[in-house]
Design a protein around this motif. Structure first.
Motif, PDB file in Angstrom:
ATOM      1  N   ASN A  23      47.030 -44.407-103.557  1.00 16.63           N
ATOM      2  CA  ASN A  23      48.254 -43.603-103.566  1.00 16.63           C
ATOM      3  C   ASN A  23      48.872 -43.427-102.176  1.00 16.63           C
ATOM      4  OD1 ASN A  23      48.071 -43.502-106.286  1.00 16.63           O
ATOM      5  ND2 ASN A  23      47.314 -41.388-106.398  1.00 16.63           N
ATOM      6  N   LEU A  26      50.669 -47.442-101.941  1.00 17.42           N
ATOM      7  CA  LEU A  26      51.885 -47.740-102.728  1.00 17.42           C
ATOM      8  C   LEU A  26      53.167 -47.299-102.006  1.00 17.42           C
ATOM      9  CD1 LEU A  26      50.523 -47.024-106.318  1.00 17.42           C
ATOM     10  CD2 LEU A  26      50.823 -49.240-105.186  1.00 17.42           C
ATOM     11  N   ALA A  97      54.873 -45.967-110.240  1.00 17.48           N
ATOM     12  CA  ALA A  97      55.053 -45.801-108.794  1.00 17.48           C
ATOM     13  C   ALA A  97      56.043 -46.816-108.217  1.00 17.48           C
ATOM     14  CB  ALA A  97      53.702 -45.900-108.076  1.00 17.48           C
ATOM     15  N   ARG A 125      56.342 -37.216-117.462  1.00 17.75           N
ATOM     16  CA  ARG A 125      56.549 -37.591-116.067  1.00 17.75           C
ATOM     17  C   ARG A 125      57.989 -38.017-115.739  1.00 17.75           C
ATOM     18  NH1 ARG A 125      51.525 -41.139-114.118  1.00 17.75           N
ATOM     19  NH2 ARG A 125      52.106 -40.361-112.071  1.00 17.75           N
ATOM     20  N   ILE A 127      61.622 -38.168-113.537  1.00 18.13           N
ATOM     21  CA  ILE A 127      61.876 -38.340-112.091  1.00 18.13           C
ATOM     22  C   ILE A 127      63.129 -37.567-111.662  1.00 18.13           C
ATOM     23  CG2 ILE A 127      60.677 -40.555-111.795  1.00 18.13           C
ATOM     24  CD1 ILE A 127      63.555 -41.844-111.837  1.00 18.13           C
ATOM     25  N   ASP A 128      63.432 -36.508-112.427  1.00 17.83           N
ATOM     26  CA  ASP A 128      64.642 -35.736-112.126  1.00 17.83           C
ATOM     27  C   ASP A 128      64.656 -35.196-110.698  1.00 17.83           C
ATOM     28  OD1 ASP A 128      62.459 -34.193-113.418  1.00 17.83           O
ATOM     29  OD2 ASP A 128      63.695 -32.474-112.892  1.00 17.83           O
ATOM     30  N   LEU A 164      59.820 -28.173-108.427  1.00 17.49           N
ATOM     31  CA  LEU A 164      58.366 -28.194-108.602  1.00 17.49           C
ATOM     32  C   LEU A 164      57.811 -29.168-107.564  1.00 17.49           C
ATOM     33  CD1 LEU A 164      57.983 -31.135-110.125  1.00 17.49           C
ATOM     34  CD2 LEU A 164      58.580 -29.806-112.128  1.00 17.49           C
ATOM     35  N   ILE A 165      56.506 -29.117-107.379  1.00 15.14           N
ATOM     36  CA  ILE A 165      55.920 -29.953-106.328  1.00 15.14           C
ATOM     37  C   ILE A 165      55.679 -31.349-106.877  1.00 15.14           C
ATOM     38  CG2 ILE A 165      53.965 -30.228-104.760  1.00 15.14           C
ATOM     39  CD1 ILE A 165      53.689 -27.183-104.785  1.00 15.14           C
ATOM     40  N   VAL A 167      54.652 -35.386-105.704  1.00 15.54           N
ATOM     41  CA  VAL A 167      54.115 -36.216-104.626  1.00 15.54           C
ATOM     42  C   VAL A 167      55.065 -37.388-104.343  1.00 15.54           C
ATOM     43  CG1 VAL A 167      52.177 -37.674-103.904  1.00 15.54           C
ATOM     44  CG2 VAL A 167      51.745 -35.575-105.186  1.00 15.54           C
ATOM     45  N   THR A 168      55.304 -38.231-105.348  1.00 20.47           N
ATOM     46  CA  THR A 168      56.169 -39.394-105.082  1.00 20.47           C
ATOM     47  C   THR A 168      57.625 -38.977-104.861  1.00 20.47           C
ATOM     48  OG1 THR A 168      56.216 -39.780-107.466  1.00 20.47           O
ATOM     49  CG2 THR A 168      54.742 -41.176-106.194  1.00 20.47           C
ATOM     50  N   GLU A 192      49.943 -33.334-100.099  1.00 21.78           N
ATOM     51  CA  GLU A 192      48.842 -34.289-100.261  1.00 21.78           C
ATOM     52  C   GLU A 192      48.627 -35.117 -98.986  1.00 21.78           C
ATOM     53  OE1 GLU A 192      50.215 -33.016-102.709  1.00 21.78           O
ATOM     54  OE2 GLU A 192      48.855 -33.048-104.402  1.00 21.78           O
ATOM     55  N   ILE A 330      48.657 -29.785-114.024  1.00 22.27           N
ATOM     56  CA  ILE A 330      49.660 -30.699-113.457  1.00 22.27           C
ATOM     57  C   ILE A 330      50.296 -31.576-114.543  1.00 22.27           C
ATOM     58  CG2 ILE A 330      50.102 -32.503-111.717  1.00 22.27           C
ATOM     59  CD1 ILE A 330      49.212 -29.814-110.514  1.00 22.27           C
ATOM     60  N   PHE A 331      49.469 -32.158-115.402  1.00 26.35           N
ATOM     61  CA  PHE A 331      49.996 -33.037-116.452  1.00 26.35           C
ATOM     62  C   PHE A 331      49.705 -32.437-117.826  1.00 26.35           C
ATOM     63  CE2 PHE A 331      49.458 -36.123-112.931  1.00 26.35           C
ATOM     64  CZ  PHE A 331      50.785 -36.520-112.839  1.00 26.35           C
ATOM     65  N   GLU A 332      50.628 -32.632-118.767  1.00 25.71           N
ATOM     66  CA  GLU A 332      50.498 -31.949-120.055  1.00 25.71           C
ATOM     67  C   GLU A 332      49.573 -32.671-121.030  1.00 25.71           C
ATOM     68  OE1 GLU A 332      53.197 -33.272-118.753  1.00 25.71           O
ATOM     69  OE2 GLU A 332      54.510 -34.229-120.245  1.00 25.71           O
ATOM     70  N   LEU A 373      43.611 -44.483-116.040  1.00 22.80           N
ATOM     71  CA  LEU A 373      42.770 -44.793-114.881  1.00 22.80           C
ATOM     72  C   LEU A 373      41.601 -43.820-114.681  1.00 22.80           C
ATOM     73  CD1 LEU A 373      42.098 -46.021-112.150  1.00 22.80           C
ATOM     74  CD2 LEU A 373      44.150 -44.941-111.227  1.00 22.80           C
TER      75      LEU A 373
HETATM   76  N1  EPU Z   1      57.591 -33.974-112.331  1.00 23.46           N
HETATM   77  C1  EPU Z   1      58.803 -33.641-112.881  1.00 23.46           C
HETATM   78  N2  EPU Z   1      59.934 -34.201-112.322  1.00 23.46           N
HETATM   79  C2  EPU Z   1      59.887 -35.047-111.271  1.00 23.46           C
HETATM   80  C3  EPU Z   1      58.633 -35.398-110.720  1.00 23.46           C
HETATM   81  C4  EPU Z   1      57.501 -34.832-111.280  1.00 23.46           C
HETATM   82  O1  EPU Z   1      58.887 -32.860-113.834  1.00 23.46           O
HETATM   83  O2  EPU Z   1      60.951 -35.520-110.830  1.00 23.46           O
HETATM   84  C5  EPU Z   1      56.345 -33.382-112.893  1.00 23.46           C
HETATM   85  C6  EPU Z   1      55.412 -34.445-113.486  1.00 23.46           C
HETATM   86  O3  EPU Z   1      55.769 -34.767-114.808  1.00 23.46           O
HETATM   87  C7  EPU Z   1      54.070 -33.762-113.353  1.00 23.46           C
HETATM   88  C8  EPU Z   1      54.201 -32.949-112.052  1.00 23.46           C
HETATM   89  O4  EPU Z   1      55.600 -32.829-111.836  1.00 23.46           O
HETATM   90  O5  EPU Z   1      53.849 -32.902-114.428  1.00 23.46           O
HETATM   91  C9  EPU Z   1      53.579 -33.587-110.817  1.00 23.46           C
HETATM   92  O6  EPU Z   1      53.945 -34.943-110.734  1.00 23.46           O
HETATM   93  P1  EPU Z   1      54.073 -35.745-109.368  1.00 23.46           P
HETATM   94  O7  EPU Z   1      55.481 -36.192-109.222  1.00 23.46           O
HETATM   95  O8  EPU Z   1      53.463 -34.983-108.246  1.00 23.46           O
HETATM   96  O9  EPU Z   1      53.173 -37.012-109.703  1.00 23.46           O
HETATM   97  P2  EPU Z   1      53.467 -38.476-109.198  1.00 23.46           P
HETATM   98  O10 EPU Z   1      54.060 -38.413-107.861  1.00 23.46           O
HETATM   99  O11 EPU Z   1      54.152 -39.250-110.258  1.00 23.46           O
HETATM  100  C10 EPU Z   1      51.193 -38.810-107.939  1.00 23.46           C
HETATM  101  C11 EPU Z   1      50.044 -39.773-108.022  1.00 23.46           C
HETATM  102  C12 EPU Z   1      49.248 -39.492-109.293  1.00 23.46           C
HETATM  103  C13 EPU Z   1      48.759 -38.038-109.228  1.00 23.46           C
HETATM  104  C14 EPU Z   1      49.944 -37.088-109.055  1.00 23.46           C
HETATM  105  C15 EPU Z   1      49.541 -35.637-108.888  1.00 23.46           C
HETATM  106  C16 EPU Z   1      50.907 -41.703-106.848  1.00 23.46           C
HETATM  107  C17 EPU Z   1      51.371 -43.103-106.901  1.00 23.46           C
HETATM  108  N3  EPU Z   1      50.558 -41.131-108.009  1.00 23.46           N
HETATM  109  O12 EPU Z   1      51.988 -39.060-109.097  1.00 23.46           O
HETATM  110  O13 EPU Z   1      48.143 -40.374-109.300  1.00 23.46           O
HETATM  111  O14 EPU Z   1      48.069 -37.714-110.402  1.00 23.46           O
HETATM  112  O15 EPU Z   1      50.721 -37.472-107.898  1.00 23.46           O
HETATM  113  O16 EPU Z   1      48.704 -35.478-107.805  1.00 23.46           O
HETATM  114  O17 EPU Z   1      50.820 -41.116-105.779  1.00 23.46           O
HETATM  115  C18 EPU Z   1      46.368 -41.558-110.265  1.00 23.46           C
HETATM  116  O18 EPU Z   1      46.139 -42.057-109.154  1.00 23.46           O
HETATM  117  O19 EPU Z   1      45.560 -41.674-111.240  1.00 23.46           O
HETATM  118  C19 EPU Z   1      47.594 -40.822-110.481  1.00 23.46           C
HETATM  119  C20 EPU Z   1      48.098 -40.569-111.686  1.00 23.46           C
END
Ligand code: EPU
Length: 421
Positions: A23, A26, A97, A125, A127-128, A164-165, A167-168, A192, A330-332, A373
């Motif tokens: 992570n 990427l 990602a 998940r 990406i709003d 909300l918080i 990561v990507t 992170e 974090i995830f539903e 995963l």
């Molecule tokens: N969310 C929204 N809107 C957004 C973005 C996120 O509602 O625009 C929600 C998501 O649906 C989720 C929460 O916010 O419920 C957190 O999601 P986040 O965006 O932080 O997750 P991510 O960036 O898509 C990264 C990791 C994941 C890890 C999560 C949480 C990468 C490439 N992926 O995903 O890694 O679980 O952060 O720490 O960095 C894994 O490696 O197995 C994996 C899933």
């Protein structure tokens, strides 16, 4: 489709190591789009997700070459004068990602066309927040035929306060803001270690970012960035998974390169359930008890307990001497492993985002199916403890994020092998 066959055979012992962090790799690979020239990345893990990101970049016209040595895995990416700023559905659907190219493309190339990721096994998940952040920097965003189309002559700094918080989302906006005109402040940013690592790389490229690793990140946009040579940090989730393999088998394992500061919440829990965890010169050593104690876990954003370790700890706690309660915040939909762990004799009931895990003295081997995963990692861990044979199917999930996990476990004494299929 490959499977992994495990025959539970007692404590794991020895020294292993954590590879480069998926992570972190990427977003770092995606960030290469921000600067013309040849980038060199070291300690790049050999994972299916990394290959997908390289495919996304080469589809756009970048060139990539992997020069793998015995101890290091080097990846060179050459970004030329032109790219085709498009990430197609065929690639994005295999890895969400891929959306990390959105920020760099619109910032450096003025235009991006990236397929909207759909939902996935662990949740909807959306990406709003990524889109809201880029719009705040002045990108015009349209959704068209399943694609996000973003345009901007030059992005302008602004204040992005995430609802909300993410990561990507934080990473996308941070990359975009690096080339925007003026100052961007990201509020409610993800903390992170991978976000901090991306900021480190961007700063090496000439960006001016401060505050990464805290919840407010300040980015002063610059006119241009230059290519970089960087070695990627160790994977904290892989390290945590290997420590759990020691914990569940009552073993004694040193995981080299693991960074204790990245794993504080996990190490705290492992100590709470009776493991002896020590920080050594270049890594973390765990000595597991004959049987772990129960503990309650609530997943949170960093520095809280990571959702990416929830499934693995659940496998460990399924063998504890009492009842644990695990809450996934974090995830539903991140309890898909529960039904499969039950096939191995675990006593777990899940309702909503809470799982009650009643520890069992024994697990017994069975064929099980990986669903994502981290779920697959949890099944492998349970298989190490289960009596008899456990066959974990759909191993391609595991290969997305673990570099030769079965080889690393075998070297520690596990009776484990890949079955080609
Ligand atoms: N969310 C929204 N809107 C957004 C973005 C996120 O509602 O625009 C929600 C998501 O649906 C989720 C929460 O916010 O419920 C957190 O999601 P986040 O965006 O932080 O997750 P991510 O960036 O898509 C990264 C990791 C994941 C890890 C999560 C949480 C990468 C490439 N992926 O995903 O890694 O679980 O952060 O720490 O960095 C894994 O490696 O197995 C994996 C899933």
């Amino acid at each position: 489709m490959d499977s992994i066959l495990i025959t539970g055979n007692g404590p794991l012992k020895g020294t292993t190591h954590a590879s480069g962090a998926k992570n972190a790799a990427l977003p770092i690979l995606a960030s290469s789009l921000l600067a013309e020239g040849t980038h060199t990345f070291r300690n790049v893990p050999a994972l299916a997700d990394v290959s997908t990101m390289l495919k996304v970049l080469t589809t756009m016209g970048a060139k990539s070459e992997r020069l793998s040595g015995k101890k290091s895995s080097i990846c060179e990416i050459e970004v030329g004068k032109k790219v085709t700023p498009e990430a197609p559905y065929e690639l994005v659907k295999t890895m969400r990602a891929s959306v990390l190219v959105l920020g760099p493309l619109v910032a450096r190339w003025g235009r991006a066309r990236v397929s909207m990721p759909g939902g996935c096994a662990i949740g909807a998940r959306p990406i709003d927040q990524h889109l809201k952040g880029l719009a705040k920097l002045g990108a015009e965003i349209e959704l068209h035929e399943g694609y996000v189309e973003a345009r901007a002559k030059r992005l302008k700094g602004g204040t992005v306060a995430f609802d909300l918080i993410t990561v990507t989302g934080t990473e996308n906006v941070m990359m975009a803001a690096s080339l925007a005109k003026g100052r961007t402040i990201i509020e409610n940013a993800a903390r992170e270690p991978e976000v901090e690592e991306l900021a480190r790389v961007l700063n090496k490229m000439g960006a001016r970012i401060s505050g990464a690793g805290t919840d407010v990140i300040t980015i002063d946009g610059v006119e241009g960035l230059k290519p970089v040579d960087h070695a990627i940090i160790a994977d904290r989730i892989e390290a945590g998974t290997l420590l759990c393999a020691a914990a569940i088998t009552g073993g004694d394992v040193l995981v080299q390169h693991a960074v204790p500061e990245h794993l504080e919440a996990v190490l705290h829990k492992l100590r709470e359930i009776g493991c002896k965890v020590t920080v050594e010169h270049d890594g973390i050593r765990l000595v597991g008890p004959a049987r772990v104690s129960p503990a309650d876990i609530k997943t949170r954003e960093h520095p809280g307990f990571p959702t990416d370790m929830q499934a693995q700890l659940m496998a460990v706690l399924a063998t504890a001497s009492g009842t644990s309660v695990i809450t996934e915040n974090i995830f539903e939909n991140r309890f898909m492993h529960v039904a499969e762990l039950r096939r191995l004799g675990a006593d777990i009931t899940a309702e909503g985002n809470t799982a009650v895990v009643r520890g069992q003295a024994k697990l017994s081997g069975a064929p099980v199916m990986a669903t994502d995963l981290r779920a697959s990692a949890s099944l492998v861990l349970a298989g190490l403890k289960a009596e008899g044979k456990t066959l974990v199917g759909r191993v391609y999930h595991l290969d997305r994020g673990y570099e030769r996990l079965e080889k690393k476990l075998k070297a520690l004494g596990a009776n484990i092998r890949r079955v080609k299929g």
